[in-house]
Each structure stands twice: as C-alpha cells, then as structure tokens.
Design an enzyme around this catalytic site. Structure first.
Site, PDB file in Angstrom:
ATOM      1  N   TYR A 159     -31.157 -90.779  25.212  1.00  0.00           N
ATOM      2  CA  TYR A 159     -30.443 -91.802  24.440  1.00  0.00           C
ATOM      3  C   TYR A 159     -31.412 -92.863  23.940  1.00  0.00           C
ATOM      4  O   TYR A 159     -32.255 -93.340  24.701  1.00  0.00           O
ATOM      5  CB  TYR A 159     -29.377 -92.477  25.300  1.00  0.00           C
ATOM      6  CG  TYR A 159     -28.260 -91.569  25.732  1.00  0.00           C
ATOM      7  CD1 TYR A 159     -27.572 -90.779  24.798  1.00  0.00           C
ATOM      8  CD2 TYR A 159     -27.874 -91.504  27.063  1.00  0.00           C
ATOM      9  CE1 TYR A 159     -26.536 -89.946  25.205  1.00  0.00           C
ATOM     10  CE2 TYR A 159     -26.841 -90.688  27.478  1.00  0.00           C
ATOM     11  CZ  TYR A 159     -26.175 -89.909  26.550  1.00  0.00           C
ATOM     12  OH  TYR A 159     -25.159 -89.092  26.945  1.00  0.00           O
ATOM     13  N   MET A 216     -25.182 -89.641  32.759  1.00  0.00           N
ATOM     14  CA  MET A 216     -24.248 -89.574  33.883  1.00  0.00           C
ATOM     15  C   MET A 216     -24.469 -88.306  34.704  1.00  0.00           C
ATOM     16  O   MET A 216     -24.492 -88.354  35.932  1.00  0.00           O
ATOM     17  CB  MET A 216     -22.806 -89.655  33.376  1.00  0.00           C
ATOM     18  CG  MET A 216     -21.796 -89.892  34.480  1.00  0.00           C
ATOM     19  SD  MET A 216     -20.114 -90.036  33.876  1.00  0.00           S
ATOM     20  CE  MET A 216     -20.141 -91.624  33.056  1.00  0.00           C
ATOM     21  N   LYS A 257     -21.936 -96.027  59.918  1.00  0.00           N
ATOM     22  CA  LYS A 257     -21.207 -96.689  58.827  1.00  0.00           C
ATOM     23  C   LYS A 257     -21.374 -95.886  57.533  1.00  0.00           C
ATOM     24  O   LYS A 257     -22.284 -95.056  57.435  1.00  0.00           O
ATOM     25  CB  LYS A 257     -21.721 -98.119  58.650  1.00  0.00           C
ATOM     26  CG  LYS A 257     -23.189 -98.229  58.263  1.00  0.00           C
ATOM     27  CD  LYS A 257     -23.696 -99.656  58.385  1.00  0.00           C
ATOM     28  CE  LYS A 257     -25.180 -99.752  58.056  1.00  0.00           C
ATOM     29  NZ  LYS A 257     -25.757-101.072  58.388  1.00  0.00           N
ATOM     30  N   ARG A 308     -26.588-114.449  57.891  1.00  0.00           N
ATOM     31  CA  ARG A 308     -25.564-113.536  57.416  1.00  0.00           C
ATOM     32  C   ARG A 308     -24.387-113.600  58.377  1.00  0.00           C
ATOM     33  O   ARG A 308     -23.586-114.515  58.298  1.00  0.00           O
ATOM     34  CB  ARG A 308     -26.168-112.130  57.293  1.00  0.00           C
ATOM     35  CG  ARG A 308     -25.512-111.287  56.253  1.00  0.00           C
ATOM     36  CD  ARG A 308     -26.301-110.032  55.960  1.00  0.00           C
ATOM     37  NE  ARG A 308     -26.327-109.071  57.087  1.00  0.00           N
ATOM     38  CZ  ARG A 308     -26.889-107.886  57.024  1.00  0.00           C
ATOM     39  NH1 ARG A 308     -27.495-107.492  55.920  1.00  0.00           N
ATOM     40  NH2 ARG A 308     -26.865-107.070  58.055  1.00  0.00           N
TER      41      ARG A 308
HETATM   42  C1  LIG Z   1     -26.863-100.916  59.337  1.00  0.00           C
HETATM   43  C2  LIG Z   1     -27.121-101.675  60.557  1.00  0.00           C
HETATM   44  C3  LIG Z   1     -27.908-101.125  61.587  1.00  0.00           C
HETATM   45  C4  LIG Z   1     -28.641 -99.808  61.445  1.00  0.00           C
HETATM   46  O1  LIG Z   1     -29.861-100.042  60.771  1.00  0.00           O
HETATM   47  P1  LIG Z   1     -30.902 -98.856  60.476  1.00  0.00           P
HETATM   48  O2  LIG Z   1     -32.089 -99.574  59.950  1.00  0.00           O
HETATM   49  O3  LIG Z   1     -30.266 -97.977  59.455  1.00  0.00           O
HETATM   50  O4  LIG Z   1     -31.172 -98.154  61.737  1.00  0.00           O
HETATM   51  C5  LIG Z   1     -28.022-101.833  62.769  1.00  0.00           C
HETATM   52  N1  LIG Z   1     -27.421-103.036  62.927  1.00  0.00           N
HETATM   53  C6  LIG Z   1     -26.700-103.612  61.945  1.00  0.00           C
HETATM   54  C7  LIG Z   1     -26.088-104.942  62.183  1.00  0.00           C
HETATM   55  C8  LIG Z   1     -26.517-102.959  60.730  1.00  0.00           C
HETATM   56  O5  LIG Z   1     -25.809-103.536  59.758  1.00  0.00           O
END
Ligand SMILES: *Cc1c(COP(=O)(O)O)cnc(C)c1O
Length: 374
Positions: free
Chosen positions: A258, A306, A39, A136
């Site tokens: 800043y 930035m 992802k 979730r």
């Molecule tokens: C992002 C995610 C993972 C991967 O998790 P890592 O800790 O990065 O290996 C696995 N399952 C779900 C549902 C996720 O959202």
C-alpha cells in the site's frame, strides 16, 4: 460452528518445551513455592492445555488477573490455589470465598470490603500487594504506616502472601531493584508475618537471596526472554508459521505494498505470505524484520496488511520459496524477541496477540505429535 480464524497462520505450541522450561525454572528457583502466571489465556497458549500440564508437573499455585480466568483455572485444577492479581476486580469478596480464590488486594480501599466479608462469615484468604516502586498496584508507604499503627483492618484475614512487582525486571543489576527489595522487606516486617512473593521470571534468574517464598513465573514457561542482558537457558515454546501463497518475479523499480511503501532496487522475486497484523503480528517495524523459509531469512518488504505480507526472497536458493512453503515468523529459527525488537515492542506483545488470534496446534510432550485444538 467455531468462528473462522484470522488467516492462514498457525501457532504451534510445543508442550514439551513448556514442560522443560518449568523444570529449568524449578531447578533455578531456591524458594519453596513456584507458581505459574496464566493470565491472558496462559499468554495465548490456552489455559485448557497449560493448566493440566503444569498441574501434572506439580504446580499448585496459579496467578491470573480476573475472576473469570480464576474460575476457569479452578475448573481445570480443583485443588490448586488461584490468585487474582487485580484485587477484587469488580467481583464480591463472597465470590472469592465461594470458589476458594484468593484476591491479591491492590488498594487500601479493598480492605474494609474483605473485612466485612470476614466479619460476617469467618476468616477469608487474601494476599496483599505493595507498591514498592512501580507506581501501579498495591498499598503505599502511607497505607503501610497506618496498618502498622492500627492493624485492625487486617483482622479476620488469612494472609496467603505479600506481593510486589519489579519496575526494572529486565535489568537484573538496576539499583531500583535493590530499593524495591529493601522497601518490600521493611514494609512487610512491620506487618503480621506472611510468605513473600517477589520474583517474576526475571527474578528467578536473579540473586537467590531475593527469591523469597513464592515466585510468579509466566514468560519463562512460554519461552519468552525477559532479561535480555543474561541469556536464560529456556526453550522457545511457540512457532508461528504461515504459507507462501504466490511467488512473482518483478523488474527493478516495482512498487510493493500500500502506498508503494517499498520499491525494488533491482529485479526481485517476491513471496506473498498469508498472515498479517490481523494474525497478531506488529503493524510496522522500526528495523528490518525477516521471515524464515527453510531456516533462512528473507526480508519483509511490504508493510503488513491485515492478512498478508510480502518477503523479498531473491536471496534464497532456488526451489525454497515456493507456493505452499511455510514461513516461520517466530520460533526456533527466529526467537520471538528478535521479531518483537524489530517492531520496538516487548516479546509478550507479539506472543499474546498471535496466541489470541491464530489457530493453535499442540505438539504433545510425550508422543511429539500434532493435535488441532481449535
Ligand atoms: C505478569 C505478571 C507476572 C509474570 O511476569 P513474567 O515476567 O511474565 O514472568 C508476575 N507478577 C505480576 C504482578 C504480573 O503482572
């Protein structure tokens, strides 16, 4: 013409380290099917390099969060299985069938939609997520009871996997993990049999009796520690560097940054570095953070602008912090989790934003040479 990148920073991605991390996880994982989570453009590493690399190592399952990412993986890995963790995520069940992509259903309201597709055009591949304790995504206990009493909403669905995700993954001994595992087992035992997917990176380094059939591993492949309590034998795979632009000697009492956020307590040598929050770094730090010059730490003394930050390099040997010298913000000298911890954020926060905004350069696994990708 490609759009200009945020600043002068470079994210060097060591594909050899990703390969080694895959092998480490493969050796650690006892279940049959190790899948990769890619992802967010493979955690900022770039799908177009990571998917072919992992495919060449035998990875056949890829997990993403939306159908756009899934289509990109499908193009790069025509024979792979691709799972979309956010369920139908705005797409139609027919789109999933057309591209052989598997939605991981995340709410009971998606069942009638996939079932309608199955009824119209034949069996459809899906996975089903269960909310065993993260509150979730996934079916609830009530949803499971309903399905146990009346499994007809599953008719016509070929269930590729049952999935759940740990709330306390970063603490391998948390009791919560036991509860989630037991719930996951109990709930899925009441339903038609299908392979179980329980582990993300931390889980693979956890108890083997919970490895189940499919693992979904992201962070460990990219060299990010997700279980701070037990050091994993994984290699840093990304290195963020930026050059020193200018070095100046200032008297005691000089305001830097800043709002005069730092005042030099004594005469100091400052080095201004060409990267800031625009390059994906944290905007502010709760604890003292450091950049590394020639392998040695120098405190970041300004706030981050930035595209600029300032190091106090007074403590470094003469000749090290000079204009043009590269400063490492994370990488082999300073693991990304150390920098992230100073900012009070998870390492992936820093990794993903740096990967999204910074010019990437790849260190090839075999030839060990640099190639500019964008
Ligand atoms: C992002 C995610 C993972 C991967 O998790 P890592 O800790 O990065 O290996 C696995 N399952 C779900 C549902 C996720 O959202």
């Amino acid at each position: 013409m490609p759009e200009p990148t945020a600043d002068l920073a470079t994210l060097e991605i060591d594909l050899g380290a990703v390969r080694q991390n895959w092998r480490t996880v493969r050796a650690q994982y006892r279940g049959p099917t190790l899948g990769a989570v890619v992802k967010q453009n493979a955690y900022g590493f770039g799908l177009s390099r990571i998917v072919p690399l992992l495919s060449s190592l035998g990875c056949r399952d890829f997990w993403v969060v939306c159908i756009e990412e899934a289509l990109a993986v499908r193009t790069l890995a025509p024979d792979a299985r691709v799972f979309v963790l956010h369920g139908l995520a705005g797409a139609a069940p027919a789109d999933f069938r057309a591209h052989r992509i598997i939605p991981v259903l995340m709410d009971a309201s998606e069942l009638p939609r996939v079932q309608a597709e199955a009824a119209a055009r034949g069996p459809l591949d899906v996975a089903i997520q269960f909310d065993t304790g993260l509150s979730r995504l996934g079916l609830s206990r009530t949803d499971v009871k309903r399905l146990r009493d009346d499994p007809s909403p599953l008719a016509g669905l070929r269930i590729a996997a049952y999935v759940t995700h740990l709330a306390h993954f970063s603490n391998p001994v948390a009791r919560h993990n036991d509860w989630q595992w037991r719930r996951f087992r109990a709930w899925t035992q009441a339903l038609p049999p299908a392979p179980l997917s329980f582990c993300a990176s931390a889980g693979v380094f956890g108890p083997p009796e919970r490895h189940a059939h499919h693992a979904r591993v992201g962070s460990a492949l990219y060299g990010v520690e997700t279980t701070p309590s037990s050091r994993q034998p994984i290699l840093p795979a990304a290195r963020l560097t930026a050059p020193i632009l200018r070095v100046m000697d200032v008297p005691a009492g000089t305001e830097v940054g800043y709002g005069g956020v730092y005042r030099t307590p004594q005469p100091a040598r400052l080095a201004h570095v060409g990267v800031g929050y625009g390059g994906g770094l944290p905007f502010s730090f709760q604890r003292q953070a450091y950049g590394y010059v020639g392998g040695l730490p120098a405190p970041i003394v300004s706030g981050l602008a930035m595209s600029l930050m300032t190091l106090d390099v007074s403590g470094l040997p003469e000749g090290l912090a000079v204009p043009g010298a590269q400063v490492e913000l994370f990488g082999p000298a300073q693991p990304v989790d150390i920098l992230a911890a100073a900012a009070g954020v998870a390492p992936n926060v820093v990794m993903v934003s740096a990967g999204a905004r910074t010019r990437r350069v790849y260190l090839e696994p075999s030839e060990e040479k640099l190639r500019v990708a964008r």
